[in-house]
Design a protein around this motif. Structure first.
Motif, PDB file in Angstrom:
ATOM      1  N   ASP A 317       0.817  -1.416   0.008  1.00  0.00           N
ATOM      2  CA  ASP A 317       0.095   0.027  -0.098  1.00  0.00           C
ATOM      3  C   ASP A 317       0.837   1.320   0.107  1.00  0.00           C
ATOM      4  O   ASP A 317       0.363   2.216   0.682  1.00  0.00           O
ATOM      5  CB  ASP A 317      -0.953   0.009   1.310  1.00  0.00           C
ATOM      6  CG  ASP A 317      -0.232  -0.224   2.223  1.00  0.00           C
ATOM      7  OD1 ASP A 317       1.010  -0.348   2.436  1.00  0.00           O
ATOM      8  OD2 ASP A 317      -0.873  -0.159   3.674  1.00  0.00           O
ATOM      9  N   LEU A 318       2.044   1.127  -0.612  1.00  0.00           N
ATOM     10  CA  LEU A 318       2.902   2.302  -0.626  1.00  0.00           C
ATOM     11  C   LEU A 318       2.418   3.687  -1.044  1.00  0.00           C
ATOM     12  O   LEU A 318       2.525   4.713  -0.300  1.00  0.00           O
ATOM     13  CB  LEU A 318       4.117   1.997  -1.651  1.00  0.00           C
ATOM     14  CG  LEU A 318       5.048   2.980  -1.830  1.00  0.00           C
ATOM     15  CD1 LEU A 318       5.958   3.384  -0.504  1.00  0.00           C
ATOM     16  CD2 LEU A 318       6.343   2.473  -3.208  1.00  0.00           C
ATOM     17  N   GLU A 319       1.765   3.983  -2.207  1.00  0.00           N
ATOM     18  CA  GLU A 319       1.240   5.066  -2.575  1.00  0.00           C
ATOM     19  C   GLU A 319       0.351   5.486  -1.470  1.00  0.00           C
ATOM     20  O   GLU A 319       0.336   6.834  -1.059  1.00  0.00           O
ATOM     21  CB  GLU A 319       0.286   4.964  -3.989  1.00  0.00           C
ATOM     22  CG  GLU A 319       1.266   4.623  -5.084  1.00  0.00           C
ATOM     23  CD  GLU A 319       1.841   3.184  -5.080  1.00  0.00           C
ATOM     24  OE1 GLU A 319       1.142   2.498  -4.295  1.00  0.00           O
ATOM     25  OE2 GLU A 319       2.708   2.935  -6.025  1.00  0.00           O
ATOM     26  N   ASN A 320      -0.542   4.966  -0.850  1.00  0.00           N
ATOM     27  CA  ASN A 320      -1.423   5.515   0.265  1.00  0.00           C
ATOM     28  C   ASN A 320      -0.874   5.711   1.425  1.00  0.00           C
ATOM     29  O   ASN A 320      -1.008   6.846   1.935  1.00  0.00           O
ATOM     30  CB  ASN A 320      -2.583   4.552   0.411  1.00  0.00           C
ATOM     31  CG  ASN A 320      -3.760   4.753   1.522  1.00  0.00           C
ATOM     32  OD1 ASN A 320      -4.252   5.858   1.305  1.00  0.00           O
ATOM     33  ND2 ASN A 320      -3.673   4.205   2.545  1.00  0.00           N
ATOM     34  N   TYR A 321       0.135   5.019   1.699  1.00  0.00           N
ATOM     35  CA  TYR A 321       0.790   5.370   3.081  1.00  0.00           C
ATOM     36  C   TYR A 321       1.590   6.193   2.856  1.00  0.00           C
ATOM     37  O   TYR A 321       1.830   7.211   4.037  1.00  0.00           O
ATOM     38  CB  TYR A 321       1.549   3.946   3.442  1.00  0.00           C
ATOM     39  CG  TYR A 321       2.217   4.062   4.832  1.00  0.00           C
ATOM     40  CD1 TYR A 321       1.504   3.153   5.711  1.00  0.00           C
ATOM     41  CD2 TYR A 321       3.153   4.820   5.415  1.00  0.00           C
ATOM     42  CE1 TYR A 321       1.837   3.262   7.158  1.00  0.00           C
ATOM     43  CE2 TYR A 321       3.583   4.794   6.639  1.00  0.00           C
ATOM     44  CZ  TYR A 321       2.857   4.111   7.633  1.00  0.00           C
ATOM     45  OH  TYR A 321       3.268   4.078   8.778  1.00  0.00           O
ATOM     46  N   ARG A 322       2.521   6.751   1.757  1.00  0.00           N
ATOM     47  CA  ARG A 322       3.360   7.582   1.475  1.00  0.00           C
ATOM     48  C   ARG A 322       2.598   8.968   1.230  1.00  0.00           C
ATOM     49  O   ARG A 322       3.079  10.097   1.936  1.00  0.00           O
ATOM     50  CB  ARG A 322       4.168   7.531   0.422  1.00  0.00           C
ATOM     51  CG  ARG A 322       5.094   8.575  -0.291  1.00  0.00           C
ATOM     52  CD  ARG A 322       5.732   8.099  -1.434  1.00  0.00           C
ATOM     53  NE  ARG A 322       4.429   7.935  -2.424  1.00  0.00           N
ATOM     54  CZ  ARG A 322       4.616   7.294  -3.813  1.00  0.00           C
ATOM     55  NH1 ARG A 322       5.576   6.334  -3.930  1.00  0.00           N
ATOM     56  NH2 ARG A 322       3.344   7.419  -4.522  1.00  0.00           N
ATOM     57  N   ASP A 323       1.442   8.881   0.558  1.00  0.00           N
ATOM     58  CA  ASP A 323       0.917  10.214   0.233  1.00  0.00           C
ATOM     59  C   ASP A 323      -0.313  10.651   1.085  1.00  0.00           C
ATOM     60  O   ASP A 323      -0.631  11.877   1.143  1.00  0.00           O
ATOM     61  CB  ASP A 323       0.445   9.966  -1.134  1.00  0.00           C
ATOM     62  CG  ASP A 323       1.345   9.779  -2.212  1.00  0.00           C
ATOM     63  OD1 ASP A 323       2.572  10.042  -2.038  1.00  0.00           O
ATOM     64  OD2 ASP A 323       1.216   9.085  -3.226  1.00  0.00           O
ATOM     65  N   GLN A 324      -0.759   9.655   1.966  1.00  0.00           N
ATOM     66  CA  GLN A 324      -2.107   9.980   2.474  1.00  0.00           C
ATOM     67  C   GLN A 324      -1.858   9.913   4.081  1.00  0.00           C
ATOM     68  O   GLN A 324      -2.171  10.741   4.791  1.00  0.00           O
ATOM     69  CB  GLN A 324      -3.378   9.068   2.185  1.00  0.00           C
ATOM     70  CG  GLN A 324      -3.647   9.244   0.867  1.00  0.00           C
ATOM     71  CD  GLN A 324      -4.049  10.416   0.459  1.00  0.00           C
ATOM     72  OE1 GLN A 324      -4.706  11.368   0.990  1.00  0.00           O
ATOM     73  NE2 GLN A 324      -3.774  10.901  -0.886  1.00  0.00           N
ATOM     74  N   ILE A 330      12.812   9.937   4.047  1.00  0.00           N
ATOM     75  CA  ILE A 330      13.928   9.612   2.962  1.00  0.00           C
ATOM     76  C   ILE A 330      13.240   9.074   1.714  1.00  0.00           C
ATOM     77  O   ILE A 330      12.019   8.935   1.689  1.00  0.00           O
ATOM     78  CB  ILE A 330      14.929   8.701   3.395  1.00  0.00           C
ATOM     79  CG1 ILE A 330      14.161   7.254   3.377  1.00  0.00           C
ATOM     80  CG2 ILE A 330      15.479   8.925   4.677  1.00  0.00           C
ATOM     81  CD1 ILE A 330      14.992   5.919   4.004  1.00  0.00           C
ATOM     82  N   ASP A 331      13.665   9.152   0.404  1.00  0.00           N
ATOM     83  CA  ASP A 331      13.229   8.865  -0.778  1.00  0.00           C
ATOM     84  C   ASP A 331      13.480   7.239  -0.653  1.00  0.00           C
ATOM     85  O   ASP A 331      14.290   6.704  -1.086  1.00  0.00           O
ATOM     86  CB  ASP A 331      14.133   9.175  -1.946  1.00  0.00           C
ATOM     87  CG  ASP A 331      13.356   8.935  -3.207  1.00  0.00           C
ATOM     88  OD1 ASP A 331      12.501   8.125  -3.261  1.00  0.00           O
ATOM     89  OD2 ASP A 331      14.027   9.326  -4.095  1.00  0.00           O
ATOM     90  N   ILE A 332      12.527   6.701  -0.010  1.00  0.00           N
ATOM     91  CA  ILE A 332      12.371   5.176   0.192  1.00  0.00           C
ATOM     92  C   ILE A 332      12.813   4.355  -1.088  1.00  0.00           C
ATOM     93  O   ILE A 332      13.483   3.342  -1.182  1.00  0.00           O
ATOM     94  CB  ILE A 332      11.485   4.712   0.949  1.00  0.00           C
ATOM     95  CG1 ILE A 332      11.551   3.139   1.362  1.00  0.00           C
ATOM     96  CG2 ILE A 332      10.011   4.785   0.313  1.00  0.00           C
ATOM     97  CD1 ILE A 332      12.681   2.953   2.558  1.00  0.00           C
ATOM     98  N   GLU A 333      11.945   4.710  -2.072  1.00  0.00           N
ATOM     99  CA  GLU A 333      12.043   4.078  -3.299  1.00  0.00           C
ATOM    100  C   GLU A 333      13.485   4.143  -3.955  1.00  0.00           C
ATOM    101  O   GLU A 333      13.782   3.117  -4.655  1.00  0.00           O
ATOM    102  CB  GLU A 333      11.116   4.504  -4.474  1.00  0.00           C
ATOM    103  CG  GLU A 333       9.426   4.236  -3.870  1.00  0.00           C
ATOM    104  CD  GLU A 333       8.598   5.035  -4.541  1.00  0.00           C
ATOM    105  OE1 GLU A 333       8.156   4.893  -5.776  1.00  0.00           O
ATOM    106  OE2 GLU A 333       8.452   6.378  -4.064  1.00  0.00           O
ATOM    107  N   ASN A 334      14.145   4.990  -3.612  1.00  0.00           N
ATOM    108  CA  ASN A 334      15.696   4.875  -4.192  1.00  0.00           C
ATOM    109  C   ASN A 334      16.698   4.651  -3.277  1.00  0.00           C
ATOM    110  O   ASN A 334      17.846   4.069  -3.670  1.00  0.00           O
ATOM    111  CB  ASN A 334      15.986   6.418  -4.718  1.00  0.00           C
ATOM    112  CG  ASN A 334      15.349   6.862  -6.036  1.00  0.00           C
ATOM    113  OD1 ASN A 334      15.130   5.902  -6.900  1.00  0.00           O
ATOM    114  ND2 ASN A 334      14.817   8.071  -6.295  1.00  0.00           N
ATOM    115  N   ASP A 335      16.421   4.871  -1.980  1.00  0.00           N
ATOM    116  CA  ASP A 335      17.365   4.557  -0.982  1.00  0.00           C
ATOM    117  C   ASP A 335      17.399   3.266   0.047  1.00  0.00           C
ATOM    118  O   ASP A 335      18.203   2.956   0.766  1.00  0.00           O
ATOM    119  CB  ASP A 335      17.352   5.744   0.132  1.00  0.00           C
ATOM    120  CG  ASP A 335      17.710   7.216  -0.613  1.00  0.00           C
ATOM    121  OD1 ASP A 335      18.475   7.146  -1.608  1.00  0.00           O
ATOM    122  OD2 ASP A 335      17.205   8.146   0.105  1.00  0.00           O
ATOM    123  N   ALA A 336      16.068   2.610  -0.257  1.00  0.00           N
ATOM    124  CA  ALA A 336      15.909   1.246   0.389  1.00  0.00           C
ATOM    125  C   ALA A 336      17.027   0.568   0.273  1.00  0.00           C
ATOM    126  O   ALA A 336      17.447   0.158  -0.896  1.00  0.00           O
ATOM    127  CB  ALA A 336      14.641   0.743   0.087  1.00  0.00           C
TER     128      ALA A 336
END
Length: 390
Positions: A317-324, A330-336
């Motif tokens: 549920d990345l988009e909902n958790y991140r945006d809502q 951190i930029d988790i999608e690039n730094d994970a």
């Protein structure tokens, strides 16, 4: 009785008693510990307690314990006082030192002369405190939530930070202007000071065969999925029967829910393969015993990376958790320091890719460790204790 205990009248009475007794002479060298609302023997307070027990015999070390956790502390044979009893009121406000890893009840003021060490309990990925734009927790208004953080942080004399990144965030998100001990986390010392024998013994304690490999699944809670305040829902987003077919011969799965998740899972159909370790006293042992971590937005991956073992981020549920819900620092999608997956198929594929890999050869993983774990050298507890006892 429960309504009476939680009433505003009772809180005012507790505060009045606490203030009066807090004016009495301090109990010199008395250190009172709490972990996760006085319900656990775990985390940074536990590491500090164990270190002081060995190296500071002249100090009186005592745990403040919720009624629900008394049995646990008796099993560990720890010195404790039960929260909100007469003995507790006579003792807690007169302690020279407090050590805690979450917020105290709002009605509980810090007496003059008490040194309050706030250890906190994680490197922040998701936004905290004053940085949360809108709070989605039940029965919680955003303005009062932030005000309570400010009132709490005003009590702290010292705040532990695991790295420079966290220091910057903590100061702003907690509205904290006091002393920061930038030391690494005491709870992580064991992650650099362990032996193969310890891991073998942990497997025996958990009832897991020596030859089995272990996956640890440790997700966090969702602010907007709850039964009531402090009790959150959680549903597995991958099928355990499919997991069993794919990995059951070689692996076992440890399921570790966040302490705020109220679900009781029935894993009886997967006996010997899936274990509910949500009530296990301290997650540090589960880190050590496991060979691979699956998580989502929990800060556990910052600690687990110290072990140089694979991490998979199951963020369905990345988009909902991140945006809502929260947003990230951190930029988790690039730094994970591991792959982000969103479906069961992607999760299982990632496990197959990483289960036999040497994660230390991954440049992104190394960069992550250099940024967040440079202070985790096995001596954080020593640095913390020397700082707050001086």
């Amino acid at each position: 009785m429960k309504r009476l205990k939680n009433s505003s009248y009772t809180r005012r009475l507790f505060r009045a008693v606490f203030v009066i007794l807090g004016k009495l002479p301090k109990k010199k060298n008395l250190v009172v510990f709490e972990s996760f609302h006085a319900k656990q023997f775990s985390d940074n307070p536990r590491a500090i307690y164990e270190y002081m027990k060995e190296h500071y015999p002249r100090h009186n070390l005592l745990w403040s314990v919720d009624k629900s956790a008394v049995k646990l502390f008796e099993e560990f044979r720890l010195p404790y006082i039960q929260r909100f009893t007469l003995k507790w009121f006579w003792t807690f406000p007169r302690a020279q030192y407090w050590v805690n890893n979450v917020r105290l009840p709002r009605w509980m003021p810090k007496p003059k002369g008490t040194v309050y060490l706030q250890t906190w309990h994680g490197t922040p990925l998701k936004k905290l405190g004053l940085d949360i734009e809108e709070v989605h927790m039940p029965n919680t208004e955003t303005g009062s939530y932030k005000k309570n953080f400010i009132l709490e942080s005003e009590k702290w004399d010292y705040l532990i930070s695991p790295n420079p990144y966290s220091t910057e965030i903590f100061k702003r998100a907690f509205h904290y202007n006091g002393k920061v001990i930038e030391s690494g986390y005491p709870r992580n010392d064991v992650l650099t000071n362990y032996s193969a024998t310890l891991i073998s013994n942990l497997k025996k304690e958990l009832g897991i065969a020596e030859e089995k490999k272990i996956m640890l699944y440790a997700p966090t809670w969702r602010d907007n999925e709850f039964y009531q305040k402090g009790k959150y829902k959680f549903e597995f987003q991958f099928d355990l029967q499919n997991w069993k077919k794919e990995f059951g011969d070689e692996w076992v799965l440890l399921s570790r829910m966040h302490y705020l998740v109220a679900e009781n899972f029935d894993f009886s159909a997967y006996e010997g393969m899936v274990y509910d370790v949500s009530s296990y006293p301290d997650i540090r042992d589960l880190y050590l015993a496991s060979d691979l971590l699956i998580t989502d937005y929990s800060s556990v991956f910052f600690d687990y990376a110290i072990l140089n073992r694979p991490v998979i981020f199951f963020m369905y549920d990345l988009e909902n958790y991140r945006d809502q819900l929260r947003g990230f620092y951190i930029d988790i999608e690039n730094d994970a320091p591991g792959p982000i997956v969103q479906t069961e198929q992607e999760l299982f594929q990632a496990i197959h890719v990483l289960k036999d890999s040497n994660i230390q050869l991954d440049a992104k993983f190394t960069e992550f460790k250099n940024r967040f774990s440079s202070l985790e050298d096995g001596h954080a507890t020593q640095r913390v204790v020397k700082a707050f006892l001086k």
